[in-house]
Design an enzyme around this catalytic site. Structure first.
Site, PDB file in Angstrom:
ATOM      1  CE  LYS A 134       5.816  12.391  -8.209  1.00  0.00           C
ATOM      2  NZ  LYS A 134       5.630  11.031  -8.811  1.00  0.00           N
ATOM      3  NE  ARG A 166      -1.082   4.002  -3.969  1.00  0.00           N
ATOM      4  CZ  ARG A 166      -0.469   3.264  -4.756  1.00  0.00           C
ATOM      5  NH1 ARG A 166      -0.284   1.846  -4.609  1.00  0.00           N
ATOM      6  NH2 ARG A 166       0.016   3.703  -5.932  1.00  0.00           N
TER       7      ARG A 166
HETATM    8  N1  BES Z   1       0.836  11.822  -8.295  1.00  0.00           N
HETATM    9  C1  BES Z   1       1.557  10.610  -8.994  1.00  0.00           C
HETATM   10  C2  BES Z   1       0.822  10.040  -9.883  1.00  0.00           C
HETATM   11  C3  BES Z   1       0.977  10.942 -11.266  1.00  0.00           C
HETATM   12  C4  BES Z   1       1.874  10.611 -12.203  1.00  0.00           C
HETATM   13  C5  BES Z   1       0.145  11.732 -11.602  1.00  0.00           C
HETATM   14  C6  BES Z   1       2.010  11.219 -13.376  1.00  0.00           C
HETATM   15  C7  BES Z   1       0.076  12.370 -12.818  1.00  0.00           C
HETATM   16  C8  BES Z   1       1.147  12.450 -13.801  1.00  0.00           C
HETATM   17  C9  BES Z   1       1.385   9.739  -7.769  1.00  0.00           C
HETATM   18  O1  BES Z   1       1.480  10.123  -6.458  1.00  0.00           O
HETATM   19  C10 BES Z   1       2.601   8.804  -7.764  1.00  0.00           C
HETATM   20  O2  BES Z   1       3.557   9.149  -7.495  1.00  0.00           O
HETATM   21  N2  BES Z   1       2.649   7.598  -8.121  1.00  0.00           N
HETATM   22  C11 BES Z   1       3.446   6.556  -8.458  1.00  0.00           C
HETATM   23  C12 BES Z   1       3.123   5.482  -7.548  1.00  0.00           C
HETATM   24  C13 BES Z   1       4.389   4.263  -7.537  1.00  0.00           C
HETATM   25  C14 BES Z   1       5.450   4.934  -6.553  1.00  0.00           C
HETATM   26  C15 BES Z   1       3.800   3.010  -6.980  1.00  0.00           C
HETATM   27  C16 BES Z   1       3.711   6.287  -9.787  1.00  0.00           C
HETATM   28  O3  BES Z   1       2.716   6.304 -10.548  1.00  0.00           O
HETATM   29  O4  BES Z   1       4.828   6.334 -10.323  1.00  0.00           O
HETATM   30 MN    MN Z   2       3.428  10.538  -5.730  1.00  0.00          MN
END
Ligand code: BES
Ligand code: MN
Ligand code: ZN
Length: 489
Positions: free
Chosen positions: A266, A340
């Site tokens: 990230k 997931r």
């Molecule tokens: N934990 C994150 C989602 C999230 C984002 C929770 C902001 C709380 C606040 C999740 O694991 C994630 O990183 N999701 C990605 C999915 C993408 C790579 C398809 C996302 O939402 O960017």
């Molecule tokens: Mn994630």
């Protein structure tokens, strides 16, 4: 639980008011008519209470508005908080009014005078919910002692009502503590240990370690944690307060104690917020606590997948193909779509082992749900209208925002992989829906199922009705009510 205010109950004692040294909260109806306690305070302050009412600001004010008189003359009290609330308020208004008190309450003693109100216990619950603070790492604020005395007409009736409702505050506070805790403190091991402690409440708590998960074939869960030194775990919490041999409701939670994104790292800005990525597991834990504390007549099993998503030389890579416990293979396109991967194995395990009559998973799953619904509503996905409607009704009754989202084959098609049974991401479009579609592939046709994407509501940057900034505990109240509606009414 330092966050639970010590509460005592007493009949209205007019002679005790002048000398009371803490905060005094008066519940006053919109019509401005004063009960005996409020009348006495008004007299002691030479009409200050009446003058506040005369400003007209309380008329039509929404529940939760508080007007404060500080250091009133004629009394020893530090402050008088005037809470505006109907005599026969709705549950949500009563809690909102209580929250006004909870927010104002600092250290020390408070006295709530609520003589003729019909929802005194709900006012107290609102106060307890809103008075929450997360202070274990504030070296100077750690030891606040707070107490609340409730003066009302029938203390012997209100006290047991409050005791029952406080189990909800206690569950919510546990969820908030877990969600607020930084990841160096709430490691996977610490998380499991805190859940194990709930055995003292009569829950049956089992911890599955990596070797057990390996044996079960939970490779998609394990691949998420394989880059971290902290061991992955699944914790199973069982509450069997219902009839013997009836199938349980299963609650499944995503417990990523920290989500760096893994090799699909990230961006740095805001990454610290990913300490809340165990929010789903936090809610499951809090609900189980409430059910145990109030000895719910229901069979409920809570399962949480606890992992840490870290980059390292042995982390899972984009392009890796992993076999799930179900047997389906997943091409990991993005290691940041890890929730997931954790959930699908735990959900499959839950169904295989417990044959639940329903299954609800909770996860801070996608940023896309925040784009869609903001911080007001969780995303609700379901394969079963009856269960879904029951949940939406419970959430509405508890004032927890929830909004149903679609599922469908066209979305599912976006998960096709060239080399495996599926990819772990769809693409930019409908990110929350494709995430839910991924999960649905691990739901048996006969299992009524709800997926709750709580990424937008688990932890927030501005205060909400019943919570300060930070973890909200969203979902504990709705799920507790759903269990009640399904099994105990
Ligand atoms: N934990 C994150 C989602 C999230 C984002 C929770 C902001 C709380 C606040 C999740 O694991 C994630 O990183 N999701 C990605 C999915 C993408 C790579 C398809 C996302 O939402 O960017
Ligand atoms: Mn994630
Ligand atoms: Zn995540």
């Amino acid at each position: 639980m330092p966050n639970l205010i010590a509460t005592t109950f007493a009949a209205v004692d007019l002679d005790a008011l002048a000398g009371f040294e803490g905060r005094i909260a008066l519940v006053i109806a919109q019509d401005g008519k004063l009960d005996s306690g409020a009348r006495r305070v008004n007299r002691l302050t030479k009409g200050a209470v009446a003058r506040v009412i005369e400003t007209g600001e309380l008329e039509g004010a929404s529940a939760g508005k508080v007007m404060t008189l500080t250091y009133p003359t004629g009394m020893a009290a530090q402050a008088i908080d005037i809470l505006c609330l109907d005599r026969r308020p709705s549950v949500l208004d009563a809690r909102a009014a209580g929250a006004g008190l909870g927010k104002a309450m600092g250290e020390g003693a408070a006295l709530l005078i609520a003589e003729s109100n019909t929802k005194i216990a709900q006012i107290v619950l609102g106060a307890a919910m809103r008075a929450y603070e997360f202070t274990p790492h504030k070296t100077k604020e750690n030891d606040k002692s707070r107490s609340l005395t409730v003066m009302c007409a029938k203390p012997e009736e209100v006290a047991p009502e409050v005791a029952t409702l406080m189990t909800i505050a206690e569950g919510s506070h546990m969820t908030r503590d877990l969600v607020n805790e930084p990841a160096n403190v709430l490691t996977t091991t610490e998380f499991a240990d805190r859940l194990k402690e709930m055995e003292s409440l009569g829950l049956d708590v089992e911890i599955l370690e990596e070797a057990d998960l390996e044996k079960l074939g939970m490779r998609t869960l394990l691949c998420v944690g394989q880059g971290s030194d902290s061991p992955s775990k699944v914790v199973v919490m069982r509450w069997n307060g219902g009839e013997k041999d009836t199938a349980p409701l299963a609650l499944v939670g995503k417990g990523v104690v920290f989500d760096t994104g893994g090799i699909s790292l990230k961006p740095g800005a805001g990454m610290e917020d990913m300490t809340m990525d165990m929010g789903g597991a936090g809610v499951v834990s809090g609900v189980m606590r409430t059910l145990a504390l109030r000895k719910a007549k229901a069979n409920v099993v809570g399962l949480v997948g606890i992992v840490e998503n870290m980059p390292s030389s042995n982390a899972v890579r984009p392009g890796d193909v992993i076999r799930s416990m179900k047997g389906d293979t997943v091409e990991v396109i993005n290691t940041d779509a890890e929730g997931r991967l954790v959930l699908c194995d735990v959900m499959w395990y839950a169904q295989e082992r417990f044959k639940p009559l329903g299954m609800i998973d909770l996860a801070t799953l996608t940023g896309a749900i925040i784009v869609g619904l903001g911080h007001e509503n969780a995303g609700v996905f379901s394969n079963n209208d009856a269960l879904c409607d029951a949940f939406l009704k419970a959430a509405e009754a508890e004032g927890e925002g929830a909004w149903r989202m679609p599922l469908g084959k066209a979305y599912d098609d976006l998960l096709k992989s060239r080399i495996a049974d599926m990819k772990n991401i769809g693409g930019r479009a409908a990110g929350s829906v494709t995430a839910a579609q991924f999960l649905q592939r691990f739901v048996k046709d006969e299992t009524p199922w709800i997926h709750l994407d709580i990424a937008g509501v688990a932890s927030v940057k501005s205060e909400t009705r019943l919570a300060p900034v930070g973890a909200t505990g969203w979902g504990v109240m709705a799920l507790n009510r759903l269990v009640h509606d399904m099994f105990e009414s």
